[in-house]
Scaffold this motif. Sequence first.
Motif, mmCIF file in Angstrom:
data_model
loop_
_atom_site.group_PDB
_atom_site.id
_atom_site.type_symbol
_atom_site.label_atom_id
_atom_site.label_comp_id
_atom_site.label_asym_id
_atom_site.label_seq_id
_atom_site.Cartn_x
_atom_site.Cartn_y
_atom_site.Cartn_z
ATOM 1 N N LEU A 29 0.826 -1.210 0.000
ATOM 2 C CA LEU A 29 0.000 0.000 0.000
ATOM 3 C C LEU A 29 0.865 1.267 0.000
ATOM 4 N N LEU A 30 0.636 2.115 -1.008
ATOM 5 C CA LEU A 30 1.261 3.435 -1.101
ATOM 6 C C LEU A 30 0.165 4.453 -1.386
ATOM 7 N N LEU A 31 0.235 5.595 -0.738
ATOM 8 C CA LEU A 31 -0.796 6.620 -0.887
ATOM 9 C C LEU A 31 -0.149 7.985 -1.073
ATOM 10 N N ARG A 32 -0.843 8.829 -1.837
ATOM 11 C CA ARG A 32 -0.379 10.203 -1.974
ATOM 12 C C ARG A 32 -1.571 11.109 -2.253
ATOM 13 N N TRP A 33 -1.648 12.212 -1.470
ATOM 14 C CA TRP A 33 -2.674 13.224 -1.702
ATOM 15 C C TRP A 33 -2.004 14.507 -2.169
ATOM 16 N N TYR A 34 -2.782 15.346 -2.847
ATOM 17 C CA TYR A 34 -2.230 16.539 -3.483
ATOM 18 C C TYR A 34 -3.022 17.759 -3.023
ATOM 19 N N PRO A 35 -2.352 18.756 -2.406
ATOM 20 C CA PRO A 35 -3.052 19.926 -1.857
ATOM 21 C C PRO A 35 -3.842 20.720 -2.891
ATOM 22 N N LYS A 36 -3.400 20.684 -4.165
ATOM 23 C CA LYS A 36 -4.060 21.486 -5.196
ATOM 24 C C LYS A 36 -5.048 20.661 -6.020
ATOM 25 N N SER A 37 -5.545 19.579 -5.455
ATOM 26 C CA SER A 37 -6.504 18.741 -6.161
ATOM 27 C C SER A 37 -7.426 18.060 -5.159
ATOM 28 N N ASP A 38 -8.583 17.621 -5.641
ATOM 29 C CA ASP A 38 -9.507 16.854 -4.805
ATOM 30 C C ASP A 38 -9.243 15.362 -4.906
ATOM 31 N N TYR A 39 -8.168 14.993 -5.591
ATOM 32 C CA TYR A 39 -7.872 13.579 -5.812
ATOM 33 C C TYR A 39 -6.583 13.164 -5.122
ATOM 34 N N GLY A 40 -6.432 11.859 -4.990
ATOM 35 C CA GLY A 40 -5.197 11.257 -4.540
ATOM 36 C C GLY A 40 -4.942 10.006 -5.363
ATOM 37 N N LEU A 41 -3.802 9.358 -5.114
ATOM 38 C CA LEU A 41 -3.462 8.124 -5.806
ATOM 39 C C LEU A 41 -3.178 7.025 -4.791
ATOM 40 N N GLN A 42 -3.661 5.839 -5.105
ATOM 41 C CA GLN A 42 -3.446 4.672 -4.259
ATOM 42 C C GLN A 42 -2.811 3.564 -5.097
ATOM 43 N N PHE A 43 -1.757 2.984 -4.550
ATOM 44 C CA PHE A 43 -1.104 1.845 -5.183
ATOM 45 C C PHE A 43 -1.155 0.688 -4.199
ATOM 46 N N HIS A 44 -1.492 -0.503 -4.685
ATOM 47 C CA HIS A 44 -1.413 -1.699 -3.854
ATOM 48 C C HIS A 44 -1.265 -2.907 -4.768
ATOM 49 N N THR A 45 -1.005 -4.052 -4.166
ATOM 50 C CA THR A 45 -0.865 -5.268 -4.953
ATOM 51 C C THR A 45 -1.881 -6.307 -4.490
ATOM 52 N N GLU A 46 -2.302 -7.115 -5.440
ATOM 53 C CA GLU A 46 -3.153 -8.263 -5.153
ATOM 54 C C GLU A 46 -2.504 -9.479 -5.788
ATOM 55 N N ARG A 47 -1.960 -10.373 -4.932
ATOM 56 C CA ARG A 47 -1.183 -11.532 -5.400
ATOM 57 C C ARG A 47 -0.029 -11.065 -6.292
ATOM 58 N N ASN A 48 0.616 -10.007 -5.834
ATOM 59 C CA ASN A 48 1.756 -9.355 -6.498
ATOM 60 C C ASN A 48 1.378 -8.710 -7.836
ATOM 61 N N LYS A 49 0.096 -8.584 -8.116
ATOM 62 C CA LYS A 49 -0.341 -7.822 -9.294
ATOM 63 C C LYS A 49 -0.513 -6.368 -8.863
ATOM 64 N N PRO A 50 0.275 -5.436 -9.430
ATOM 65 C CA PRO A 50 0.194 -4.032 -9.018
ATOM 66 C C PRO A 50 -1.044 -3.338 -9.592
ATOM 67 N N ILE A 51 -1.653 -2.478 -8.790
ATOM 68 C CA ILE A 51 -2.855 -1.753 -9.196
ATOM 69 C C ILE A 51 -2.702 -0.291 -8.777
ATOM 70 N N LEU A 52 -2.907 0.626 -9.721
ATOM 71 C CA LEU A 52 -2.886 2.060 -9.454
ATOM 72 C C LEU A 52 -4.300 2.602 -9.580
ATOM 73 N N SER A 53 -4.757 3.352 -8.569
ATOM 74 C CA SER A 53 -6.137 3.844 -8.560
ATOM 75 C C SER A 53 -6.179 5.327 -8.242
ATOM 76 N N LEU A 54 -7.144 5.993 -8.844
ATOM 77 C CA LEU A 54 -7.460 7.380 -8.502
ATOM 78 C C LEU A 54 -8.506 7.351 -7.398
ATOM 79 N N ILE A 55 -8.250 8.077 -6.302
ATOM 80 C CA ILE A 55 -9.164 8.087 -5.171
ATOM 81 C C ILE A 55 -9.521 9.531 -4.804
#
Length: 350
Positions: free
Chosen positions: A221-247
């Motif tokens: 699990l990796l997370l990052r939020w941005y002060p100049k946006s209403d969005y953030g990014l989330q990275f995680h793995t499922e059975r070592n399959k990497p997934i990048l998501s907009l949150i």
Amino acid sequence: MKKYLKIASGIIVLIIIIVGGYLLWKNVFQELIFPSNSEAPVQSTAITPISDGPIFDYWINGKNNGVYFLNPIGQTVRVADTNRTVVNSQTLDNLHAIQPSFDGAYVVAEFNYPQLPTFSIFNTATNNWQPLPTKTHAAAWSPTTQEIAYIDGITLKILNLINQKSRDIVTIAQKDIRLYWVSQNKIFFAERSAADFGASLWSLDINTKTVTPLIKNQTGLLLRWYPKSDYGLQFHTERNKPILSLIDKNAALVTTASFLTLPSKCLIEGDILYCAVPKVIPDGLIWPDDYDKKSVFFEDTITVINLAEGSVQNLTAAAAELIDAEHLEKHGNRLLFINRLDRKLYAIPL
């Protein structure tokens, strides 16, 4: 008359279905687009270096528009036009991370890592360092004020840099966690994660002291939020399959990216997403451990995505330099980044 009413009602229902379906697709199911071969690239000039040599990390001061960086031994340097000035010569051993305040007037640095993690705040107005308490093991800046949240032992505190007064908020027993101050009254805290063990994310309401679980036991699990946006990014793995998501700022899923990169290689300002996307990803990588350990390097394309319009541009199509970019920041009409291949700070026109 009834016949016409039925027809009109049917048309209205059909319109609602179509509009509702479009909004659902637009906001939930639509994936972020990776640039296709048919898209015209953005014409750009050569990528230019900002630092003379390798740096540890950098930040932008919104008050004086200066670019600051810490060199590998922890000295503080300011860049103005082509001039580079060491504004504080104090060295910091075993640098681990830095984080600027929302306006870049301050930055907190973590060093002496991992033997004896130490946190200290740099003030760009005085060019001096101010240490946080010796038991501090996590910190995060307010997104709107000159305040910093930090965990001193087991107590989450908030320090006001203007009046130098601190106040206790809650007790947090976890030791190895990260803080994210995402809105005025909301602080997230998450366990540190790796490929072989999961982490969770919680939300703390500063006013009510209420703690709410948001994400449970995700590996990598990796997370990052941005002060100049209403969005953030989330990275995680499922059975070592990497997934990048907009949150969103409640850590709720907005959409899943169709391309793969890490939150540290992206920037969101408003509805504009900038990401350094690897052209080729070797098979068998252990995410995100191999990247963190510098066991793998990439050749990136910097992609610009308008989240509102769905348009995509390739910012580096005309560039000859090889880059493995991280920590992207917009500075006027250019995009700054660190090239992991040589650890220098670079700029590319927007």
